[in-house]
Design an enzyme around this catalytic site. Structure first.
Site, PDB file in Angstrom:
ATOM      1  N   LYS A 116       1.095   1.830  11.094  1.00 33.30           N
ATOM      2  CA  LYS A 116       1.858   1.812   9.995  1.00 33.30           C
ATOM      3  C   LYS A 116       3.398   1.063  10.097  1.00 33.30           C
ATOM      4  CE  LYS A 116       3.102   2.407   5.767  1.00 33.30           C
ATOM      5  NZ  LYS A 116       2.540   1.605   4.750  1.00 33.30           N
ATOM      6  N   ASN A 145       2.929  12.536 -19.002  1.00 32.85           N
ATOM      7  CA  ASN A 145       3.216  11.815 -18.160  1.00 32.85           C
ATOM      8  C   ASN A 145       2.201  10.335 -18.466  1.00 32.85           C
ATOM      9  OD1 ASN A 145       4.228  10.015 -15.862  1.00 32.85           O
ATOM     10  ND2 ASN A 145       3.031  11.164 -14.507  1.00 32.85           N
ATOM     11  N   GLY A 146       3.064   9.083 -18.482  1.00 37.13           N
ATOM     12  CA  GLY A 146       2.113   8.001 -18.948  1.00 37.13           C
ATOM     13  C   GLY A 146       2.250   7.420 -20.114  1.00 37.13           C
ATOM     14  N   GLU A 164      -6.865  -7.068   6.204  1.00 37.22           N
ATOM     15  CA  GLU A 164      -6.217  -5.852   6.825  1.00 37.22           C
ATOM     16  C   GLU A 164      -7.262  -4.565   6.583  1.00 37.22           C
ATOM     17  OE1 GLU A 164      -1.194  -5.143   6.774  1.00 37.22           O
ATOM     18  OE2 GLU A 164      -2.576  -5.324   5.012  1.00 37.22           O
ATOM     19  N   TRP A 201      11.239  10.169 -18.033  1.00 41.22           N
ATOM     20  CA  TRP A 201      11.768   8.916 -17.813  1.00 41.22           C
ATOM     21  C   TRP A 201      11.557   8.025 -18.928  1.00 41.22           C
ATOM     22  CZ3 TRP A 201      11.271   3.640 -17.326  1.00 41.22           C
ATOM     23  CH2 TRP A 201      12.154   3.138 -16.389  1.00 41.22           C
ATOM     24  N   CYS A 234       7.132  10.552 -15.222  1.00 41.75           N
ATOM     25  CA  CYS A 234       7.626  11.814 -15.458  1.00 41.75           C
ATOM     26  C   CYS A 234       6.898  12.885 -14.738  1.00 41.75           C
ATOM     27  CB  CYS A 234       7.162  12.194 -16.936  1.00 41.75           C
ATOM     28  SG  CYS A 234       7.673  10.664 -18.286  1.00 41.75           S
ATOM     29  N   LYS A 247      -3.585  -8.582   2.576  1.00 45.52           N
ATOM     30  CA  LYS A 247      -4.210  -7.082   2.249  1.00 45.52           C
ATOM     31  C   LYS A 247      -5.892  -6.913   2.497  1.00 45.52           C
ATOM     32  CE  LYS A 247      -1.005  -4.608   1.106  1.00 45.52           C
ATOM     33  NZ  LYS A 247      -0.348  -5.180   2.374  1.00 45.52           N
ATOM     34  N   GLU A 283      -0.072 -12.760   0.179  1.00 50.61           N
ATOM     35  CA  GLU A 283      -0.166 -11.097   0.292  1.00 50.61           C
ATOM     36  C   GLU A 283      -1.558 -10.507  -0.028  1.00 50.61           C
ATOM     37  OE1 GLU A 283       0.804  -7.016   0.339  1.00 50.61           O
ATOM     38  OE2 GLU A 283       1.437  -8.720   1.701  1.00 50.61           O
ATOM     39  N   ARG A 290      11.146  11.822  -8.661  1.00 50.94           N
ATOM     40  CA  ARG A 290      10.434  10.691  -9.799  1.00 50.94           C
ATOM     41  C   ARG A 290      11.210   9.880 -10.631  1.00 50.94           C
ATOM     42  NH1 ARG A 290       4.907  11.615 -11.236  1.00 50.94           N
ATOM     43  NH2 ARG A 290       3.837  13.072  -9.767  1.00 50.94           N
ATOM     44  N   HIS A 347      -5.338 -30.840   0.834  1.00 47.09           N
ATOM     45  CA  HIS A 347      -4.643 -31.335   2.079  1.00 47.09           C
ATOM     46  C   HIS A 347      -5.426 -30.480   3.326  1.00 47.09           C
ATOM     47  CE1 HIS A 347      -1.540 -33.609   0.307  1.00 47.09           C
ATOM     48  NE2 HIS A 347      -1.553 -32.714  -0.491  1.00 47.09           N
TER      49      HIS A 347
END
Length: 607
Positions: free
Chosen positions: A602, A98-99, A486, A74, A2, A483, A479, A27, A502
């Site tokens: 980026k 909001n939340g 990185e 929302w 929200c 991360k 992933e 949003r 293996h």
């Protein structure tokens, strides 16, 4: 999900509130409302749909007053309706939120014991009713708001407005961003700087756990411990408002925290309210005319494609190939005219991916891209471009773009399943309902931030780390390892759990941390068996699972990270959060450059 704004101004608040809410439309929202105090009296106006509906209402039913709060909602708890729209009002108090208030059911039960009833289906109404209850005990507005905040569990940004108080807004932040704007004899509050940018260039970001008392000439901020906290007033440039850290230490932290909001927007864009049919831009993609899907990407986007391979093959029964863009065209793969070629890129400018796309031109039936920049080269050169709606992502290590890519790819797989008739309407509706609930569950996952930080502190002392997962968790293991290396520069590798014996098991000793991604799913027992092989060789296991999984398999592990239960198809999106936070906190503990790690850019625009 929200947007929140608040004004203690010198001019009529209603038009200022509506204009500020317009700047938060990105949003996503399904209703909006404002409340003001005028001559000591608190009133509100609310409308379902776009902000123009609220504006029209205010023409016919003006809302005077120079003090007010506003909200774009929302829906999470309760369908979009005027009744469920914010601000919520209980007697002399109005609240925007909001939340997610996770303990609202317990609070409702407590209020019911005092004979207090409810008008809405929302968790936020509980905040207003609880504040009213404390006001009736004789507490001041500030104390009543603070006592209410103390009782709330979950993630929230809040703003309170009170009857008879034309020079007071109480605000609080936990898990959801909130900023205070300083004017000349005026004060403002907003979900982020972009909402306040036209009003002031002087911004104070509330930090986690902060609560603030605003008047037109003062700002008092107290931290979670109740101590006076001096927060910096920062000058912002209007054109940089979207790229601000919003009170976070790093852009990456901000972007991790934004995931419930941006994932909600992605879902909303492709899954209309109330239905279960995925709607694409142009909507001229027919999967019944296709035999095969070829997916091409680099880095994190490649792992999003690997995840989507499971979804497409399991849900739509469509054969899928996934390629690394830098290898694809040199392999010279045959592309038939019944192949859909799909390219995923955050920037839409990745050189290898763009070259692979051009290789498929004139060969594939259609070229589709999943991008974050609709004006990018890859988007422009595609037959269909699917925006992921992640917003500007500044941190080099992709976070919110990854989860938005996953969300869009899952919805595309559901579109394929619907076209090909491989899922029933009931099954499609089940997936749609789970997707709509995903932002709330992501908020819950973010509440594990501190627990993950403790595991990361231990992880920061390692030289090598393994990540293990099966099924949908295998790409997530890849992933998670990416991360970590990185941004922390710790050597990390991801493996399918069954591949451990293996080769990689030779690396296991008492110095080797192993992160096991293992929701309690159909392959859980097999993953746990592989985990036991690690512990038998004194490997240090960090188990990431749900309540059932941890209760069953936590004996002997080094540490646990607890995730909420979720529909099995959504586990890769949810479990991205702990993978990202582990990497982030490990990098912070090591003192590396989180947002701009060495040797990385980026947008990779060269081969």
């Amino acid at each position: 999900m929200c947007g929140i704004v608040g004004v203690l101004g010198q001019h009529e608040a209603a038009p200022i509130l509506v204009e500020s809410l317009k700047r938060l439309e990105y949003r996503g929202y399904d209703s909006a409302g404002i409340a003001t105090v005028n001559k000591g009296q608190l009133e509100r106006r609310r409308a379902v749909g776009k902000l123009v509906n609220l504006s029209d209402l205010l023409v016919h039913e003006p809302l005077p007053g120079k003090s007010g709060i506003g909200h774009t909602r929302w829906a999470t708890h309760g369908a979009p309706s005027v009744t469920n729209a914010h601000p919520h009002k209980a007697g002399p108090v109005a609240v925007v939120h909001n939340g997610i208030v996770e303990n609202y059911r317990e609070l409702r039960a407590e209020l019911a014991e005092h004979g207090i009833g409810f008008e809405t289906e929302t968790d936020t109404e509980t905040v207003a009713l609880l504040t009213e209850h404390f006001l009736k005990t004789g507490l001041s507005p500030v104390d009543a708001a603070f006592k209410t905040i103390d009782r709330l569990e979950g993630a929230f940004a809040l703003a309170f407005l009170f009857d008879g108080e034309e020079d007071l807004i109480v605000a609080a932040r936990k898990g959801s961003p909130l900023a205070v704007g300083h004017g000349d004899g005026e004060m403002f509050v907003g979900s982020d700087a972009i909402a306040l940018a036209p009003l002031t260039d002087r911004i104070t970001y509330l930090e986690e756990g902060d609560r603030a008392v605003l008047t037109r000439t003062s700002l008092e901020i107290r931290n979670e411990a109740g101590e006076i906290a001096n927060r910096e007033i920062r000058r912002i440039k209007l054109d940089q408002a979207r790229a601000d850290k919003a009170g976070h230490k790093h852009y990456m932290a901000k972007e991790i925290a934004e995931q419930p909001v941006v994932v909600a927007e992605a879902i909303r864009s492709y899954l209309p309210t109330g239905g279960h049919q995925v709607v694409l831009p142009g909507d001229d993609l027919d999967f019944t005319k296709l035999d095969r899907l070829t997916m091409v990407a680099c880095g994190t986007a490649f792992y999003a494609c690997l995840t989507a391979k499971y979804w497409f093959e399991q849900l739509s029964k469509m054969p899928v190939e996934v390629d690394i863009a830098s290898e694809f065209r040199y392999r010279e793969p045959p592309i038939t005219d019944r192949t859909l070629a799909l390219f995923v890129s955050q920037s839409g400018e990745t050189a290898d991916t763009l070259a692979a796309l051009r290789y498929c031109e004139g060969k594939a039936d259609k070229i589709v891209s999943v991008v974050n920049v609709p004006e990018s080269s890859i988007a422009r050169e595609s037959d269909i471009a699917l925006p992921i709606h992640a917003g500007v992502e500044i941190g080099v290590a992709s976070t919110k773009a990854f989860t938005c890519q996953l969300s869009v790819l899952l919805m595309l797989a559901l579109k394929a399943a619907a076209d090909r008739g491989t899922l029933s309407d009931e099954e499609l509706a089940d997936h749609a309902a789970a997707l709509r609930g995903l932002p709330s569950v992501l908020n819950t996952a973010l509440d594990q931030n501190r627990a993950i930080q403790k595991s990361a502190q231990r992880l920061s002392e390692a030289r090598d780390v393994l990540f293990l997962g099966r099924g949908l968790m295998y790409p997530l293991a890849l992933e998670g390892a990416l991360k970590l290396k990185e941004i922390s520069y710790i050597h990390a590798e991801g493996y399918a759990s069954g591949e451990l014996k293996h080769g990689p098991i030779a690396l296991i000793d008492k110095h080797m941390p192993v992160v096991v991604m293992a929701p309690r799913d159909t392959v859980f027992d097999k993953t746990v068996s592989n985990m036991q092989e690690v512990m038998a060789r004194k490997g240090k296991v960090i188990l990431v699972s749900d309540d059932d999984g941890i209760d069953e398999a936590q004996d002997g592990v080094w540490s646990t990270i607890r995730m909420p239960h979720i529909h099995h198809s959504l586990t890769p999106i949810l479990y991205s959060v702990p993978a990202q936070l582990l990497a982030y906190h490990t990098a912070v503990a090591k003192g590396t450059d989180v947002d701009q790690p060495r040797n990385l850019a980026k947008s990779v625009t060269v081969e």
